[in-house]
Design an enzyme around this catalytic site. Structure first.
Site, mmCIF file in Angstrom:
data_model
loop_
_atom_site.group_PDB
_atom_site.id
_atom_site.type_symbol
_atom_site.label_atom_id
_atom_site.label_comp_id
_atom_site.label_asym_id
_atom_site.label_seq_id
_atom_site.Cartn_x
_atom_site.Cartn_y
_atom_site.Cartn_z
ATOM 1 N N GLU A 106 0.837 -1.203 0.000
ATOM 2 C CA GLU A 106 0.000 0.000 0.000
ATOM 3 C C GLU A 106 0.873 1.255 0.000
ATOM 4 O O GLU A 106 0.538 2.262 -0.636
ATOM 5 C CB GLU A 106 -0.937 -0.021 1.200
ATOM 6 N N GLU A 126 -3.585 -9.553 4.258
ATOM 7 C CA GLU A 126 -4.243 -9.274 5.532
ATOM 8 C C GLU A 126 -5.347 -10.263 5.875
ATOM 9 O O GLU A 126 -5.707 -10.436 7.051
ATOM 10 C CB GLU A 126 -4.820 -7.846 5.524
#
Length: 698
Positions: A106, A126
């Site tokens: 990210e 995640e």
């Protein structure tokens, strides 16, 4: 500034920000703040024309600092760091090596361009923590790679190789050689070309078909049952399709917060750390010298032996496999080759890799061919008489210092060790079937097992692709000993009024792949039948026999799936279980013979009677020191027995979902109802309840 989390340097007109947070450059508060400050400083420096962000050491940024989860936020937020990169008036290039995972990827998405070495891997994993990417990953990846690819990548949590990432626009360039030099050259090239400051947020979302997201949700329905994170990820990608970027980001934050406070994510985060802790042995220091393992030996080339041999070959360790007859050896080697060739057909191996692995497995009929092996694992028939013969021979031919291991699932490892003159070299290595697939390895230390043998075997376990735990010697070790308690109550409930399909549905709905009776049909009901006949349980005083229904089923030749009938009917080759009125009639007749009046069972009672005795047995195991920690038990059950990871493991579940007092009080209730001492709470459980403590506090 060598102790700073972000090191600033320059190469001519290119500013360089190097992440300096070993070992994996996790996104700690210091890293985030340093990155944000560095971007602003270089953005305001007229001598700097472009910026490179790179990881120092072995990786870019492996992800968030999980230790900060649940703590009050501090330092610059990752959202602000990414916004500072995106809004920087000068080209920002992220240079990726090692891994760029989760928050690391990210962060890279905040850069205007990304360059990677060929060995780099990226991903948004995640989901394995019961979470979703919370810093814009769910909104940016669909804009780069398309919604369908983004869904698959995030729900699987897989690591994406650099070459694939390039084809999916996740990175813009793959460069061999020195990454920093390549990244600086790329940054200069972008400046010279007047390349646009490309912000991912400004790109449209790519959607292959109007029903792509709905179709994906249907495709994962069974695999993702019970989990929350995959479904929230789907919602965020739908938001990326339907909403402007900032509104999609708001939806992502809402869905992330929902997961962060969920018991499912708490369970998965517990398991994440538990798996890593389970590999550590409390009384064996990390620097304990290990024995060198260059070659292995396996006794037996059946289902277990062949699978174990594949584990060694997969790790590049040559292994010699011994059988008692050429026919058995040929049959076992053929199964191994078939397994590898099937993997190749699915794209998991090349034809050359199949041959390379087969070449590492040497078949033999002679014990003498094992004399140079550094570790020899016995995987023969599960009787002490057979084990005695094997270990007596091994003791005579194995070289000094060779580790002698038994794959027994419950026999006394100390007794087996005493068949040799070197009990300190003997250890249990309990693989789970199929051994080439199942990840758990329940290593069993005997009274005499030396610490260097333990250290070596725990390390070897990881090298051959297993998740290792260490347990002590007791009947059934940890996993099977606890499973036995569930089996006892499942059998009793059939006699008292429940039906197989009712019990199985409750256990399946809890999250297991299947219930106890389906599992018995799959494994073969005749296996337990023979064991019960050998133990003569009916003759034991003060023990209620568990096999009345099971014996009656086996006496009809209903051994399970392999015979087309067991507790259920099976229309082979379809293996779907079909409830059978004949079994229901047999169960009712058994109850009548035993003088038991059948009654209705609630799902809650079934769940409590199946799972609470397991927790109670886990308490006894901890008290006896047969498991080091409660988390070891959780790792065993998640990996070896299908306990749903989103429920953390039996001990975590008891600690944090049910509560130990509720378990304790239910045990007393069933004890008083039945008069059966089976239900007596373990002394450790009583103590923890009295002190208002958890298993995790031990």
């Amino acid at each position: 500034m060598s102790d700073a989390a972000i090191l600033r340097s320059t190469d001519g007109e290119v500013g360089i920000l190097t992440v300096n947070n070993p070992p994996v450059n996790a996104l700690s508060a210091a890293v985030r703040t340093g990155l944000g400050d560095g971007i602003k400083a270089f953005a305001g420096d007229p001598a700097i024309k472009a910026i490179v962000v790179i990881g120092g050491g072995r990786t870019f940024i492996a992800g968030a600092d999980i230790r900060e989860f649940g703590k009050p936020p501090s330092g610059t937020s990752l959202h602000d760091v990414i916004a500072a990169m995106e809004d920087c008036p000068k080209p920002v290039v992220a240079a990726l090596h090692g891994t760029a995972l989760g928050g690391g990827l990210e962060t890279a998405f905040g850069a205007h361009y990304r360059i990677a070495v060929p060995q780099a891997r990226v991903g948004l994993p995640e989901v394995h923590l019961g979470l979703l990417p919370g810093a814009g990953g769910t909104q940016r990846l669909p804009r780069l790679a398309g919604a369908e690819f983004a869904l698959e990548a995030m729900v699987s949590g897989r690591h994406i190789p650099a070459k694939e990432a390039l084809s999916r626009n996740i990175v813009d360039k793959v460069a061999d050689g020195d990454l920093l030099a390549a990244a600086v050259a790329y940054a200069r090239e972008l400046v010279a070309q007047g390349a646009p400051l490309r912000r991912i947020r400004d790109l449209p979302v790519k959607l292959g078909s109007p029903t792509a997201i709905e179709d994906f949700a249907k495709s994962i329905a069974r695999k993702a049952r019970g989990f929350k994170a995959p479904w929230n990820i789907i919602k965020t990608v739908q938001a990326a399709v339907d909403l402007p970027f900032d509104e999609g980001m708001k939806r992502e934050r809402e869905l992330f917060a929902e997961l962060l406070t969920s018991s499912e994510s708490a369970a998965q985060r517990h398991y994440f750390f538990a798996e890593r802790e389970a590999a550590k042995v409390l009384d064996v220091p990390a620097d304990t010298p290990q024995r060198e393992i260059k070659a292995g030996g396996i006794i037996g080339c059946g289902t277990m032996g062949g699978g174990i041999a594949m584990n060694f070959a997969n790790a590049g360790i040559p292994v010699t496999v011994l059988e008692t007859s050429q026919e058995a050896l040929d049959r076992g080697m053929k199964v191994i080759r078939t397994n590898y060739e099937n993997t190749a057909k699915r794209g998991g191996l090349t034809a050359d890799q199949v041959e390379q692995r087969m070449a590492l497995i040497k078949p033999t009929l002679s014990y003498d061919d094992l004399k140079d092996a550094d570790v020899i694992i016995e995987a023969v028939f599960e009787t002490m008489e057979v084990k005695e013969g094997v270990f007596t021979k091994l003791d005579a031919i194995a070289k000094p210092g060779a580790i002698l291991a038994t794959n027994t699932s419950g026999l006394d490892v100390n007794q087996i060790a005493n068949y040799t003159k070197r009990p300190s070299d003997v250890i249990g290595m309990h693989f789970f079937s199929p051994a080439n697939v199942m990840k758990l390895l329940e290593n069993v230390r005997g009274k005499a097992t030396s610490k260097d043998v333990i250290a070596t075997v725990m390390s070897l376990s990881k090298k051959i692709g297993k998740i290792p735990t260490l347990v002590g010697v007791c009947e059934g070790f940890v996993g099977n000993r606890m499973l036995r308690q569930r089996g006892v109550q499942s059998a009793y409930m059939l006699e008292e009024g429940a039906l197989p399909q009712q019990v199985d549905k409750v256990i399946f709905d809890f999250g297991f792949p299947m219930g106890p009776f389906q599992m018995s049909d799959l494994a073969g009901n005749d296996v337990g039948w023979r064991i019960r006949q050998g133990k003569k349980e009916k003759e034991q005083r003060n023990v209620r026999y568990t096999g009345y229904v099971a014996d009656a089923i086996c006496e009809l030749g209903r051994f399970g799936q392999k015979t087309g009938a067991g507790y259920y009917k099976y229309n082979l080759p379809d293996r779907s279980p079909i409830p059978d009125p004949e079994v229901e009639k047999l169960i009712e007749e058994t109850s009548k013979k035993l003088g038991i009046t059948r009654r209705a069972f609630s799902d809650q009672e079934i769940l409590e009677r199946c799972l609470y005795p397991m927790v109670n047995e886990g308490a006894k195991i901890l008290e006896e020191g047969m498991a080091q920690r409660a988390l070891d038990i959780d790792v065993i059950w998640v990996n070896g027995y299908g306990w749903p990871v989103y429920r953390g493991g039996p001990m975590w579940w008891a600690d944090n979902v049910v509560g130990l007092k509720a378990v304790h009080d239910a045990l007393l209730k069933y004890r008083d109802m039945s008069g059966d001492p089976f239900w007596e709470p373990a002394p450790l459980l009583k103590k923890l309840v009295q002190e208002n403590r958890k298993f995790s506090s031990l």
